[in-house]
Design a protein around this motif. Structure first.
Motif, mmCIF file in Angstrom:
data_model
loop_
_atom_site.group_PDB
_atom_site.id
_atom_site.type_symbol
_atom_site.label_atom_id
_atom_site.label_comp_id
_atom_site.label_asym_id
_atom_site.label_seq_id
_atom_site.Cartn_x
_atom_site.Cartn_y
_atom_site.Cartn_z
ATOM 1 N N GLY A 1 -33.637 30.059 6.068
ATOM 2 C CA GLY A 1 -34.676 31.076 6.129
ATOM 3 C C GLY A 1 -35.259 31.345 7.495
ATOM 4 N N HIS A 2 -34.617 30.835 8.548
ATOM 5 C CA HIS A 2 -35.134 31.036 9.896
ATOM 6 C C HIS A 2 -34.496 32.259 10.563
ATOM 7 N N GLU A 3 -35.136 32.741 11.604
ATOM 8 C CA GLU A 3 -34.601 33.818 12.435
ATOM 9 C C GLU A 3 -33.724 33.191 13.514
ATOM 10 N N VAL A 4 -32.522 33.706 13.708
ATOM 11 C CA VAL A 4 -31.585 33.074 14.650
ATOM 12 C C VAL A 4 -31.073 34.095 15.659
ATOM 13 N N THR A 5 -31.077 33.697 16.924
ATOM 14 C CA THR A 5 -30.446 34.472 17.989
ATOM 15 C C THR A 5 -29.307 33.632 18.563
ATOM 16 N N PRO A 6 -28.047 33.974 18.263
ATOM 17 C CA PRO A 6 -26.930 33.224 18.844
ATOM 18 C C PRO A 6 -26.652 33.681 20.281
ATOM 19 N N VAL A 7 -26.343 32.735 21.144
ATOM 20 C CA VAL A 7 -25.968 33.016 22.531
ATOM 21 C C VAL A 7 -24.655 32.307 22.800
ATOM 22 N N GLU A 8 -23.646 33.043 23.287
ATOM 23 C CA GLU A 8 -22.299 32.489 23.433
ATOM 24 C C GLU A 8 -21.564 33.185 24.585
ATOM 25 N N PRO A 9 -20.922 32.429 25.504
ATOM 26 C CA PRO A 9 -20.243 33.052 26.642
ATOM 27 C C PRO A 9 -18.862 33.623 26.341
ATOM 28 N N ASP A 10 -18.177 33.148 25.293
ATOM 29 C CA ASP A 10 -16.780 33.525 25.053
ATOM 30 C C ASP A 10 -16.707 34.755 24.152
ATOM 31 N N PRO A 11 -16.128 35.869 24.635
ATOM 32 C CA PRO A 11 -16.096 37.093 23.820
ATOM 33 C C PRO A 11 -15.295 36.939 22.533
ATOM 34 N N GLY A 12 -14.254 36.115 22.543
ATOM 35 C CA GLY A 12 -13.484 35.894 21.322
ATOM 36 C C GLY A 12 -14.296 35.198 20.256
ATOM 37 N N MET A 13 -15.111 34.244 20.664
ATOM 38 C CA MET A 13 -15.976 33.538 19.720
ATOM 39 C C MET A 13 -17.074 34.472 19.213
ATOM 40 N N ARG A 14 -17.634 35.295 20.096
ATOM 41 C CA ARG A 14 -18.669 36.245 19.665
ATOM 42 C C ARG A 14 -18.111 37.228 18.649
ATOM 43 N N ALA A 15 -16.880 37.675 18.841
ATOM 44 C CA ALA A 15 -16.263 38.609 17.897
ATOM 45 C C ALA A 15 -16.092 37.968 16.533
ATOM 46 N N GLN A 16 -15.670 36.693 16.505
ATOM 47 C CA GLN A 16 -15.507 36.002 15.231
ATOM 48 C C GLN A 16 -16.858 35.778 14.559
ATOM 49 N N LEU A 17 -17.882 35.462 15.350
ATOM 50 C CA LEU A 17 -19.226 35.291 14.785
ATOM 51 C C LEU A 17 -19.677 36.576 14.103
ATOM 52 N N ALA A 18 -19.476 37.701 14.769
ATOM 53 C CA ALA A 18 -19.885 38.977 14.188
ATOM 54 C C ALA A 18 -19.129 39.270 12.896
ATOM 55 N N ALA A 19 -17.833 38.948 12.861
ATOM 56 C CA ALA A 19 -17.018 39.198 11.667
ATOM 57 C C ALA A 19 -17.430 38.312 10.506
ATOM 58 N N ALA A 20 -17.824 37.069 10.805
ATOM 59 C CA ALA A 20 -18.121 36.095 9.758
ATOM 60 C C ALA A 20 -19.598 36.052 9.369
ATOM 61 N N THR A 21 -20.434 36.734 10.144
ATOM 62 C CA THR A 21 -21.884 36.644 9.932
ATOM 63 C C THR A 21 -22.464 38.052 9.940
ATOM 64 N N PRO A 22 -22.325 38.804 8.844
ATOM 65 C CA PRO A 22 -22.779 40.188 8.805
ATOM 66 C C PRO A 22 -24.262 40.326 9.180
ATOM 67 N N GLY A 23 -24.532 41.319 10.012
ATOM 68 C CA GLY A 23 -25.904 41.584 10.399
ATOM 69 C C GLY A 23 -26.404 40.785 11.576
ATOM 70 N N VAL A 24 -25.569 39.889 12.103
ATOM 71 C CA VAL A 24 -25.973 39.064 13.242
ATOM 72 C C VAL A 24 -25.022 39.332 14.406
ATOM 73 N N LEU B 1 -14.074 27.340 27.966
ATOM 74 C CA LEU B 1 -13.892 28.732 27.541
ATOM 75 C C LEU B 1 -12.530 28.967 26.895
ATOM 76 N N SER B 2 -11.931 27.915 26.357
ATOM 77 C CA SER B 2 -10.586 28.031 25.776
ATOM 78 C C SER B 2 -10.589 28.373 24.293
ATOM 79 N N PHE B 3 -11.748 28.268 23.635
ATOM 80 C CA PHE B 3 -11.767 28.291 22.174
ATOM 81 C C PHE B 3 -11.556 29.681 21.577
ATOM 82 N N GLY B 4 -11.853 30.734 22.344
ATOM 83 C CA GLY B 4 -11.721 32.084 21.802
ATOM 84 C C GLY B 4 -10.329 32.407 21.300
ATOM 85 N N ALA B 5 -9.316 31.796 21.908
ATOM 86 C CA ALA B 5 -7.936 32.040 21.491
ATOM 87 C C ALA B 5 -7.658 31.555 20.082
#
Length: 246
Positions: free
Chosen positions: A60-83, A8-12
């Motif tokens: 072209g697939h439907e994707v549901t990302p699952v991630e425990p680290d809130p910092g990583m989830r925030a970056q995913l949302a910023a870099a992947t609009p609509g997901v 869980l260190s990667f969010g930093a």
């Protein structure tokens, strides 16, 4: 034993992780999802900043990302609009039974409690669905790449994974292996920056971090295959381990 502090260190370092970590070859992702049709329901488990999520979306697939680290989830949302990624881990996936045609894992399977994770992944998959962990591993058959791994305390490599990832438990059939190659061009600063996104560096004390950076810069400046270059090409072996749910 899973080191939860490192896991869980990667969010930093989420932004640098997303910018500097290698992408996955499209051929590798296609192979992982082979036989599932044109619009599969895919779970990206341990999705991090969404590097693999975006590759799957591009196919072209439907994707549901699952991630425990809130910092990583925030970056995913910023870099992947609509997901938006779901908060959860491999041992507790916040999805109903049979919700997915495939579960992919990019660079995260080694952090899982495997026995619990296998049962949970089998629950989420439909019958005959695909489970496929994927790794980009440095090609340490190249001498300077092996030395880079030693300096940065990166112990796992392709051969270790091939030897250790042989079964996903009784809910899955035989594991198939696909291997793909790629190269990533990086400046010296980018190589050092990428090493700063590794779990060892993120959880080390400052003196240990400084020693890693000093040795890396010395390697990149003096090794005969690298000296004088503005950019280096870092070779990777991308491994895909694929099995079907019984």
């Amino acid at each position: 034993m899973v080191n939860h502090t490192q896991a869980l260190s990667f969010g930093a370092a989420a932004a640098e992780y997303d910018r500097l970590r290698p992408r996955y070859p499209q051929a590798a992702v296609r192979w992982a999802l082979q036989g599932l049709g044109d619009a599969a329901r895919v779970v990206d488990l341990g999705a991090g900043t969404g590097i693999l999520t975006r590759e799957v979306l591009a196919l072209g697939h439907e994707v549901t990302p699952v991630e425990p680290d809130p910092g990583m989830r925030a970056q995913l949302a910023a870099a992947t609009p609509g997901v938006e990624s779901l908060a959860g881990g491999a041992e507790s996936v916040p999805l109903p039974d049979g919700a997915a045609d495939a579960v992919l894992v990019g660079q995260a399977y080694h952090w899982f409690d495997r026995e619990r994770a296998h049962a949970e992944i089998a629950r989420v998959l439909r019958t005959d669905g695909t489970f496929a962990p994927i790794w980009n591993t440095r090609d340490d058959r190249v001498e300077w790449v092996a030395e880079l791994g030693r300096i940065a305390h990166m112990d796992s490599n392709a051969d270790n994974l091939i030897e250790s990832v042989t079964t996903f438990g009784p809910a899955f059939g035989d594991v198939e292996l696909g291997e793909f190659s790629q190269r990533t061009a990086l400046t010296v600063d980018e190589v050092v920056g990428m090493m700063r996104t590794r779990s060892y560096y993120l959880t080390a004390d400052r003196s240990s971090q400084e020693a890693v950076e000093r040795e890396l810069r010395d390697l990149l400046a003096t090794h005969p295959d690298l000296a004088g270059r503005d950019r280096v090409e870092l070779p990777y072996r991308t491994l895909v381990f694929r099995a079907r749910r019984r």
